[in-house]
Design a protein around this motif. Structure first.
Motif, PDB file in Angstrom:
ATOM      1  N   UNK A 496       0.781  -1.227   0.000  1.00 37.09           N
ATOM      2  CA  UNK A 496       0.000   0.000   0.000  1.00 37.09           C
ATOM      3  C   UNK A 496       0.811   1.273   0.000  1.00 37.09           C
ATOM      4  N   UNK A 497       2.111   1.169   0.294  1.00 33.06           N
ATOM      5  CA  UNK A 497       2.870   2.416   0.304  1.00 33.06           C
ATOM      6  C   UNK A 497       3.185   2.889  -1.106  1.00 33.06           C
ATOM      7  N   UNK A 498       2.866   2.105  -2.086  1.00 35.51           N
ATOM      8  CA  UNK A 498       3.265   2.514  -3.432  1.00 35.51           C
ATOM      9  C   UNK A 498       2.322   1.928  -4.478  1.00 35.51           C
ATOM     10  N   UNK A 499       1.096   2.418  -4.491  1.00 30.55           N
ATOM     11  CA  UNK A 499       0.110   1.840  -5.408  1.00 30.55           C
ATOM     12  C   UNK A 499       0.166   2.535  -6.767  1.00 30.55           C
ATOM     13  N   UNK A 500       1.319   2.487  -7.406  1.00 24.24           N
ATOM     14  CA  UNK A 500       1.494   3.208  -8.668  1.00 24.24           C
ATOM     15  C   UNK A 500       0.534   2.723  -9.747  1.00 24.24           C
ATOM     16  N   UNK A 504      -1.994   5.014 -11.859  1.00 23.83           N
ATOM     17  CA  UNK A 504      -1.907   5.233 -13.301  1.00 23.83           C
ATOM     18  C   UNK A 504      -3.176   4.821 -14.011  1.00 23.83           C
ATOM     19  N   UNK A 505      -3.800   3.772 -13.509  1.00 21.37           N
ATOM     20  CA  UNK A 505      -4.984   3.287 -14.203  1.00 21.37           C
ATOM     21  C   UNK A 505      -6.220   4.100 -13.821  1.00 21.37           C
ATOM     22  N   UNK A 506      -6.382   4.311 -12.532  1.00 25.44           N
ATOM     23  CA  UNK A 506      -7.592   4.975 -12.093  1.00 25.44           C
ATOM     24  C   UNK A 506      -7.416   6.480 -11.927  1.00 25.44           C
ATOM     25  N   UNK A 507      -6.155   6.914 -11.931  1.00 24.12           N
ATOM     26  CA  UNK A 507      -5.927   8.350 -11.846  1.00 24.12           C
ATOM     27  C   UNK A 507      -6.092   8.920 -10.453  1.00 24.12           C
ATOM     28  N   UNK A 508      -6.039   8.070  -9.402  1.00 25.33           N
ATOM     29  CA  UNK A 508      -6.122   8.609  -8.044  1.00 25.33           C
ATOM     30  C   UNK A 508      -4.760   9.185  -7.678  1.00 25.33           C
ATOM     31  N   UNK A 509      -4.736  10.414  -7.254  1.00 26.98           N
ATOM     32  CA  UNK A 509      -3.454  11.040  -6.953  1.00 26.98           C
ATOM     33  C   UNK A 509      -3.047  10.790  -5.500  1.00 26.98           C
TER      34      UNK A 509
END
Lengths: 677, 132, 100
Positions: A496-500, A504-509
């Motif tokens: 969870x510390x790095x849900x890149x 990228x897919x969902x665009x959550x910042x």
């Protein structure tokens, strides 16, 4: 307010104090020194967390504590000890001290409760091991790093050979020491080369060698190179020399042979070596001086290829192993191969991410294996186990979590980090065929990893018990279950510390915390950030299917499918009530795998080839070096044997000697004073 | 140590004393010219009285001397200590449980006897010297 | 007045006679007497220089030396007694156990 640098020193010194205490207090300590070790590592962990918080608050450290040598003339180098606390080292401090603390607690169950002898020596070793690794992590220059690197190697030698009265451990310890030493030899030359080239070995700052190298390549600075060699070529050579130490310590092909043998050490030590200290040191070193490596595309390519190859190569050997810890050993080699692949292909953050998650789930797996070994009365053969699922529920569930993470199954920690490595390799590899090879290696290792991991899980925990020991296992106590539970939770959530990919897919910042962390978003040291590395790095990104999100999904889907396929195969073959060995189906490959590709054999043959030179050196050593030493001592022994005869014990003789001495003195003074002149 | 060396030492160690005397005499005679004429003491001075003054720091004397009261006291204490230690050394434990402080070679005083030593009347005579 | 070098010669003669005794005698009592001679040689020296400088300090010192000699004899006799008990003899050559 105590400064961060004072914290840094205390973090290293606390385990060292526990080492000294265990060393000198020995038998006077409760639990053989376990409590002092736990207290010291707990203190280190708290201070590490405080350091992490301080770095989060933008307070970094790059300072020298102690200069122990200053050069003169043209070689005006200073050799010093100092601390470099930036996001990377702060993160690593927390990992190391956390794992060390849990290993200490676990040792209470594995060593004390099992009635092992000579515990103060064990805890002294653990303390020194932790202290040297922490010292290595905060090192602010390459020479200090090298010194602690060697200390780490020494401690691994001491701890692997802990049961030195049995035949296996001392030999394994020697092997570990010598093989890593072989790599360290290149590292040492590399350190000297760095000093000669740049006149400094600092990691960070305007006067640091990565910075100078960057300036030299940009034409802004001049550095020494041998025989007017091109700077880029020379930097590659220096980088590869240092890489020699990394390959030895991080057990990369071809210097990986020591690590499976190192399983002879006590299991908590294996956990420490594999998860947090020794093996991690190599990868951490590359990450630490990443600013230097990214300047050399050749070195990067070699790192990536070695890493990718090791990942696949070691994974295949893990498939046929019979012993629990052997499987884990090969998986460690393989996982560190992934990290090297990530570093070599420009995935700095991915590598650190995998280093973090791997530290947790591999420590978990080793401690779980330790718990199983306690339960099985120190039988390690998986074919003697089976059906432990119901007898050891805590161990089973945590071990399962660790295995899912290792196999890279969504959504466990290993999935995120491994997926990021493969993703980084892929996008950089699209423009760089060499990296694509590494990517293929890494991808092929995924199903193999899943297969051997779950073969291990099924053989150990599922099915019917295959021996009396497995039918009636020895219970384990809180001090085993506690660390397992902590690590089990971490193995699940660390991803969870790095849900890149999600970002990228969902665009959550804002959910790629580790990226921001290493990108100095909350403060850091200039020149040690991931965007800086990306800027000066040799790689460009390319995307498949016309977009970033599509590439992410495709990559993750492929690797997850492969992992699930491996898992399914393991389930089909070994997930039954009474599994049989299927290795015969491998045919000739089986022998090859059982013998670890004959790596040991060919290394022994190489070693034999230089036997003549070695015996010549031995003769020189025995004859000349030892001869001089022995000669000096025997001369003094002989003469003292003669001279002590003067002491007869008879008063008259003493009086005579006094008289003669006085007479002589008088004559001498008289002569000086004027007789016969 | 070999036998010959031992006998060489045993034959004539006194020669060293003679040699020392030779050297000393040579030195004294060769430097005799350097000594001043003795000053001597005043003819009317009472030497013993003066020494008595000096011992007690009275300072009434006519011959130059320093005060020695402290030395006098220290020597007194030293004499006392020496006598006590002599008494202690000469003492014999009749119940035979005490090992003398100066017993060498691990010999134990048992029942008034030295282990391994023949009893003699002379020893018994010596016994009276120190005790009571 | 007698020149001081004669006193010194006398003193060194007495000293060397004492030394001769120490070197040649094996009996501890002779030893003690010889040491006494050597001490008195030192006394002669002190008194000779006292005369030479016209200062009584040397003579007073000689008195103290005599007192110390008494103390030394007391201890010496005690040691000889112990020697006799331990070795059954007062031959100083026998008491050779205090060495390496």
């Amino acid at each position: 307010m105590v400064s961060v640098s004072a914290y840094a020193q205390a973090i290293v010194l606390l385990p060292f104090v526990s080492f000294v205490v265990a060393l000198f207090a020995r038998d006077n300590l409760p639990k053989g020194g376990a409590y002092s070790g736990i207290a010291a590592t707990a203190g280190s962990l708290l201070l590490s967390l405080a350091t992490l918080a301080a770095v989060y608050g933008g307070r970094t450290v790059n300072e020298t504590f102690y200069t122990w040598a200053v050069g003169t003339g043209a070689q005006d180098w200073t050799l010093s000890f100092g601390a470099l606390i930036d996001p990377l080292s702060a993160l690593m401090l927390v990992i190391v001290s956390l794992i060390a603390l849990l290993v200490h607690v676990f040792s209470l169950g594995y060593m004390n409760d099992e009635g092992e002898e000579d515990l103060p020596r064990y805890y002294a070793g653990l303390g020194l091991f932790t202290a040297s690794m922490l010292g290595f992590v905060i090192a602010d220059n390459l020479l200090m790093a090298f010194m602690f690197f060697e200390l780490v190697g020494l401690c691994s030698y001491l701890l692997i050979g802990f049961h030195f009265r049995e035949p296996g451990p001392p030999s394994a310890a020697k092997k570990a020491f010598l093989v890593t030493r072989f790599g360290d030899y290149f590292f040492l030359i590399g350190v000297v080369a760095v000093f000669t080239t740049f006149g400094t070995a600092a990691f960070a700052g305007a006067e640091s060698f990565p910075h100078l190298a960057e300036a030299a390549l940009g034409g802004d600075a001049t550095v020494w190179t041998p025989g007017n060699m091109a700077e880029s070529t020379w930097f590659t050579i220096v980088g590869l020399l240092v890489l020699g130490g990394v390959i030895g310590k991080s057990a990369q092909f071809p210097l990986h042979t020591w690590l499976p043998d190192a399983m002879e050490g006590p299991t908590p030590v294996s956990a420490l070596i594999h998860a947090a200290t020794m093996v991690a040191a190599g990868v951490y070193l590359v990450a630490r001086m990443y600013g230097f490596y990214v300047l050399s595309p050749t070195a990067m390519g070699i790192i990536a290829l070695v890493g990718g190859f090791t990942a696949l190569f070691a994974a295949t050997m893990g498939v046929v192993k019979q012993e629990l810890k052997q499987v884990l050993a090969y998986s460690t080699i393989s996982q560190y191969g992934y990290m090297m692949l990530a570093l070599g292909s420009g995935g700095y953050v991915a590598a650190v991410f995998h280093l973090t998650t791997h530290a947790f789930f591999k420590a978990l797996l080793f401690l779980g294996a330790g718990s199983v070994i306690i339960a099985m009365h120190h039988v390690e053969d998986m074919w003697e186990m089976g059906g432990l699922k119901n007898k050891l529920p805590v161990t089973y569930w945590t071990f399962l979590a660790g295995s899912l993470a290792l196999a890279g199954i969504f959504p466990f920690a290993g999935f995120w980090s491994k997926d990021e490595i493969l993703y980084e390799t892929l996008i950089h590899g699209l423009n760089e065929p060499l990296l694509l090879i590494g990517y293929v290696f890494g991808l092929l290792a995924v199903p193999v990893t899943a297969f051997y991991t779950f073969r291990m899980v099924f053989l150990t925990f599922h099915g019917e018990p295959r021996s009396d020991l497995a039918r009636d296992p020895h219970p384990v106590r809180w001090n085993v279950k506690g660390p397992l539970s902590v690590l089990g939770v971490l193995a699940v959530v660390t991803g969870g510390i790095n849900l890149v990919p999600v970002k990228k897919v969902l665009g959550i910042k804002g959910i790629d915390v580790l990226h921001k962390w290493l990108n100095n978003d909350w403060g850091g040291i200039e020149g040690l950030s991931s965007h800086h590395y990306a800027k000066i790095g040799p790689y460009e990104s390319g995307y498949l299917f016309g977009g970033e999100a599509a590439t992410v999904i495709a990559g993750a889907a492929v690797s997850l499918t492969l992992a699930l396929a491996g898992l399914a195969l393991a389930w089909r073959l070994y997930g039954v009530a009474d599994p049989a060995e299927h290795t015969a189906k491998l045919g000739q490959i089986r022998e090859l795998l059982y013998n670890n590709y004959y790596q040991d054999e060919y290394q022994v043959r190489i070693a034999d080839a230089v036997r003549d030179a070695a015996s010549g050196a031995d003769t020189f050593d025995q004859g000349v070096v030892d001869g001089v030493v022995n000669g000096v001592s025997s001369v003094s022994l002989l003469s003292s044997e003669r001279i002590r005869r003067v002491q007869t014990g008879i008063v008259g003789n003493y009086a005579l000697l006094l008289t003669l001495g006085l007479t002589t003195l008088l004559v001498v003074f008289a002569l000086i004073g004027g007789w016969f002149q | 140590m070999s036998d010959s060396e031992e006998s060489a030492v045993a034959i004539n160690p006194g020669a060293a004393a003679v040699a020392l005397f030779g050297v000393l005499a040579g030195i004294i005679l060769s430097s005799a010219a350097g000594f001043p004429t003795p000053a001597g003491f005043p003819a009317d001075a009472a030497i013993v009285t003066n020494i008595g003054y000096a011992l007690f720091d009275i300072g009434e004397g006519t011959v130059p001397v320093e005060g020695f009261l402290a030395t006098f006291l220290i020597i007194g204490i030293a004499l006392d200590v020496a006598l006590d230690s002599a008494v202690y050394l000469a003492k014999r434990e009749d119940d035979g449980t005490i090992i003398s402080a100066l017993t060498g070679g691990g010999n134990e005083v048992v029942d008034g006897e030295v282990a391994g030593t023949a009893d003699t009347e002379a020893e018994a005579g010596l016994d009276h010297g120190g005790d009571d | 007045m007698v020149p001081v070098e004669y006193y010194l010669l006398l003193s060194s003669a007495v000293f060397c006679i004492g030394l001769y005794g120490v070197l040649t005698r094996r009996n501890a009592l002779y030893f003690l007497m010889s040491v006494e001679l050597m001490l008195n040689a030192a006394n002669i020296n002190l008194i000779a220089f006292s005369l030479m400088w016209g200062n009584l300090t040397g003579q007073t010192f000689a008195l103290f030396t005599i007192a110390l000699a008494a103390a030394e004899v007391a201890v010496g006799i005690g040691i000889i007694l112990v020697l006799y008990r331990n070795f059954g003899d007062i031959d100083v050559m026998d008491a050779a156990t205090m060495r390496w």
